[in-house]
Design a protein around this motif. Sequence first.
Motif, mmCIF file in Angstrom:
data_model
loop_
_atom_site.group_PDB
_atom_site.id
_atom_site.type_symbol
_atom_site.label_atom_id
_atom_site.label_comp_id
_atom_site.label_asym_id
_atom_site.label_seq_id
_atom_site.Cartn_x
_atom_site.Cartn_y
_atom_site.Cartn_z
ATOM 1 N N THR A 1 -8.506 13.778 1.509
ATOM 2 C CA THR A 1 -8.718 12.476 0.881
ATOM 3 C C THR A 1 -7.626 12.182 -0.141
ATOM 4 O O THR A 1 -7.152 11.046 -0.246
ATOM 5 N N THR A 2 -7.210 13.210 -0.872
ATOM 6 C CA THR A 2 -6.139 13.026 -1.847
ATOM 7 C C THR A 2 -4.851 12.590 -1.162
ATOM 8 O O THR A 2 -4.155 11.675 -1.632
ATOM 9 N N ILE A 3 -4.518 13.229 -0.039
ATOM 10 C CA ILE A 3 -3.314 12.841 0.695
ATOM 11 C C ILE A 3 -3.418 11.382 1.138
ATOM 12 O O ILE A 3 -2.453 10.608 1.027
ATOM 13 N N GLY A 4 -4.587 10.991 1.609
ATOM 14 C CA GLY A 4 -4.778 9.600 2.022
ATOM 15 C C GLY A 4 -4.572 8.634 0.869
ATOM 16 O O GLY A 4 -3.928 7.593 1.023
ATOM 17 N N LYS A 5 -5.096 8.974 -0.310
ATOM 18 C CA LYS A 5 -4.963 8.088 -1.464
ATOM 19 C C LYS A 5 -3.523 8.052 -1.975
ATOM 20 O O LYS A 5 -3.038 6.998 -2.408
ATOM 21 N N VAL A 6 -2.838 9.192 -1.918
ATOM 22 C CA VAL A 6 -1.422 9.204 -2.296
ATOM 23 C C VAL A 6 -0.618 8.353 -1.322
ATOM 24 O O VAL A 6 0.275 7.593 -1.719
ATOM 25 N N GLY A 7 -0.943 8.470 -0.028
ATOM 26 C CA GLY A 7 -0.280 7.625 0.957
ATOM 27 C C GLY A 7 -0.520 6.151 0.708
ATOM 28 O O GLY A 7 0.374 5.315 0.880
ATOM 29 N N HIS A 8 -1.719 5.833 0.274
ATOM 30 C CA HIS A 8 -2.058 4.444 -0.069
ATOM 31 C C HIS A 8 -1.198 3.962 -1.235
ATOM 32 O O HIS A 8 -0.697 2.829 -1.227
ATOM 33 N N ARG A 9 -1.024 4.793 -2.251
ATOM 34 C CA ARG A 9 -0.174 4.458 -3.401
ATOM 35 C C ARG A 9 1.262 4.216 -2.963
ATOM 36 O O ARG A 9 1.904 3.241 -3.367
ATOM 37 N N LEU A 10 1.784 5.127 -2.146
ATOM 38 C CA LEU A 10 3.179 5.020 -1.722
ATOM 39 C C LEU A 10 3.395 3.816 -0.818
ATOM 40 O O LEU A 10 4.443 3.161 -0.882
ATOM 41 N N ALA A 11 2.422 3.524 0.026
ATOM 42 C CA ALA A 11 2.542 2.351 0.896
ATOM 43 C C ALA A 11 2.599 1.074 0.064
ATOM 44 O O ALA A 11 3.325 0.128 0.407
ATOM 45 N N ALA A 12 1.828 1.034 -1.031
ATOM 46 C CA ALA A 12 1.863 -0.126 -1.917
ATOM 47 C C ALA A 12 3.223 -0.282 -2.588
ATOM 48 O O ALA A 12 3.596 -1.370 -3.021
ATOM 49 N N GLN A 13 3.974 0.825 -2.667
ATOM 50 C CA GLN A 13 5.324 0.800 -3.233
ATOM 51 C C GLN A 13 6.384 0.588 -2.152
ATOM 52 O O GLN A 13 7.572 0.782 -2.385
ATOM 53 N N GLN A 14 5.929 0.227 -0.940
ATOM 54 C CA GLN A 14 6.817 -0.032 0.197
ATOM 55 C C GLN A 14 7.551 1.228 0.654
ATOM 56 O O GLN A 14 8.673 1.160 1.161
ATOM 57 N N ARG A 15 6.933 2.387 0.487
ATOM 58 C CA ARG A 15 7.522 3.634 0.975
ATOM 59 C C ARG A 15 7.043 3.907 2.402
ATOM 60 O O ARG A 15 5.866 3.677 2.721
ATOM 61 N N GLN A 16 7.924 4.420 3.224
ATOM 62 C CA GLN A 16 7.551 4.804 4.591
ATOM 63 C C GLN A 16 7.092 6.251 4.563
ATOM 64 O O GLN A 16 7.849 7.143 4.177
ATOM 65 N N VAL A 17 5.859 6.488 4.989
ATOM 66 C CA VAL A 17 5.224 7.794 4.834
ATOM 67 C C VAL A 17 4.933 8.417 6.192
ATOM 68 O O VAL A 17 4.503 7.732 7.127
ATOM 69 N N VAL A 18 5.169 9.716 6.289
ATOM 70 C CA VAL A 18 4.740 10.511 7.439
ATOM 71 C C VAL A 18 3.739 11.540 6.937
ATOM 72 O O VAL A 18 4.000 12.226 5.933
ATOM 73 N N MET A 19 2.593 11.641 7.603
ATOM 74 C CA MET A 19 1.568 12.612 7.224
ATOM 75 C C MET A 19 1.530 13.741 8.246
ATOM 76 O O MET A 19 1.527 13.491 9.450
ATOM 77 N N ALA A 20 1.501 14.975 7.752
ATOM 78 C CA ALA A 20 1.450 16.158 8.608
ATOM 79 C C ALA A 20 0.064 16.774 8.531
ATOM 80 O O ALA A 20 -0.363 17.210 7.455
ATOM 81 N N ALA A 21 -0.641 16.826 9.656
ATOM 82 C CA ALA A 21 -1.989 17.391 9.701
ATOM 83 C C ALA A 21 -1.889 18.901 9.861
ATOM 84 O O ALA A 21 -2.161 19.466 10.921
ATOM 85 N N GLY A 22 -1.496 19.578 8.778
ATOM 86 C CA GLY A 22 -1.271 21.014 8.830
ATOM 87 C C GLY A 22 -2.525 21.862 8.764
ATOM 88 O O GLY A 22 -2.444 23.076 8.954
ATOM 89 N N ASP A 23 -3.680 21.256 8.501
ATOM 90 C CA ASP A 23 -4.942 22.015 8.528
ATOM 91 C C ASP A 23 -5.449 21.985 9.962
ATOM 92 O O ASP A 23 -6.390 21.259 10.295
ATOM 93 N N THR A 24 -4.831 22.790 10.809
ATOM 94 C CA THR A 24 -5.123 22.742 12.246
ATOM 95 C C THR A 24 -6.419 23.454 12.613
ATOM 96 O O THR A 24 -6.826 23.422 13.768
ATOM 97 N N PHE A 25 -7.047 24.096 11.636
ATOM 98 C CA PHE A 25 -8.266 24.839 11.925
ATOM 99 C C PHE A 25 -9.523 23.998 11.730
ATOM 100 O O PHE A 25 -10.622 24.448 12.011
ATOM 101 N N ARG A 26 -9.360 22.783 11.228
ATOM 102 C CA ARG A 26 -10.497 21.873 11.053
ATOM 103 C C ARG A 26 -10.180 20.557 11.753
ATOM 104 O O ARG A 26 -9.340 19.778 11.297
ATOM 105 N N ALA A 27 -10.858 20.322 12.877
ATOM 106 C CA ALA A 27 -10.614 19.080 13.621
ATOM 107 C C ALA A 27 -10.943 17.862 12.768
ATOM 108 O O ALA A 27 -10.277 16.827 12.851
ATOM 109 N N ALA A 28 -11.963 18.003 11.915
ATOM 110 C CA ALA A 28 -12.367 16.874 11.073
ATOM 111 C C ALA A 28 -11.253 16.485 10.114
ATOM 112 O O ALA A 28 -11.104 15.306 9.771
ATOM 113 N N ALA A 29 -10.461 17.460 9.662
ATOM 114 C CA ALA A 29 -9.369 17.156 8.741
ATOM 115 C C ALA A 29 -8.318 16.293 9.414
ATOM 116 O O ALA A 29 -7.803 15.336 8.823
ATOM 117 N N THR A 30 -8.000 16.608 10.667
ATOM 118 C CA THR A 30 -7.017 15.816 11.403
ATOM 119 C C THR A 30 -7.531 14.405 11.643
ATOM 120 O O THR A 30 -6.794 13.424 11.478
#
Length: 380
Positions: free
Chosen positions: A192-221
Amino acid sequence: MDLLVIIFIFLAVMVLLAAVPFVHRSVQRRGGVRLARARGDIATRPAYGRPRPASAPAPAPADADLAPAGAPSIEPEPATYSTGLAASRHSLRERLSAIRGRRADDDAWERMEEALLGADVGVATTMATLDRLRATSVEHGITDGDALVESLGAQMRAALGAERSLHATAPDRPDATPVWLFVGVNGVGKTTTIGKVGHRLAAQQRQVVMAAGDTFRAAATEQLGAWATRCGAELISGSPGADPSSVVHDAVAAAAARGADIVLADTAGRLANRKNLMDELTKVRRVADRDPGAVAETLLVIDATTGQNGLSQARAFAESTDVTGVVLTKLDGSAKGGIVFAIEAELGLPVKLVGLGEGAADLVDFDPDDYVDALLTSPT
């Protein structure tokens, strides 16, 4: 036999004749209802209940959008330090109120100690705080409780003087694609924190790539994918159980190829005391720091509601990964907001972001002055 047939026919005719008035009245009533509807006197009968007058519109469903067509949706007001720290302020100020308006005697010092421990400042940090406060009170001749509490506030602000800016690029490799790694045990709110940080950066017109590195939890991806869609970021993920390092590597390569501004990488958080997890996080950081990427921030996410337990878990991450700062989530749900002082004093890490609510805009930069004011000052 003929007599029985005649009797049966006679009874059937009598029943039909008796039903004629009822049928006639029903037809009249239905015709009147149709006429009234045509005139607008009554509305269509709802599925349940009595007919509604045409002048009273049917109530909208609870989840209906009541805004006029084309009008912007109304976002809830972002949380503030005053609103987010209401529980912590109530707990701390209630204890400190017993000190105000009286002499700064031994009992007042004991109550001060109880207040700091109750706010989850931690034993070691509380003792160090009181030692400095006693020295200050002797130096300035503080003899009353009100002045003692004011001096405590000044000391709190001074203790939070660390540099806490977020680095958009790696200081030693400014031309590389910056990566922010998020680490911490499961359940603290990393994704959730990554999502909110991405929301902040998007509001600043930043292009963001998110890496779903928690591959052991399908819900996280899945959760990270929902956030990526929400803020217009690109999601890079792997198959369940895949090597997290490979996902982060692919995300960095994709970000570099597309000229993206930053990579936000989720990581696994299974049991902080397991050596293989710490080795895995070390590998993830090593891979993320290879050309064309460079780790600009490694943010340790801590759940404020877990208090000192969360602090002990955080130590393992801080020792195994080169943590640059802390994100303190769920600060609004804890009556022990003093955990910030324990984190900075005992871990030697600056708190950079805090969660003051559940909204996307409620993850804010940590401001020591606003934080201390919210803890000690009555809301206006």
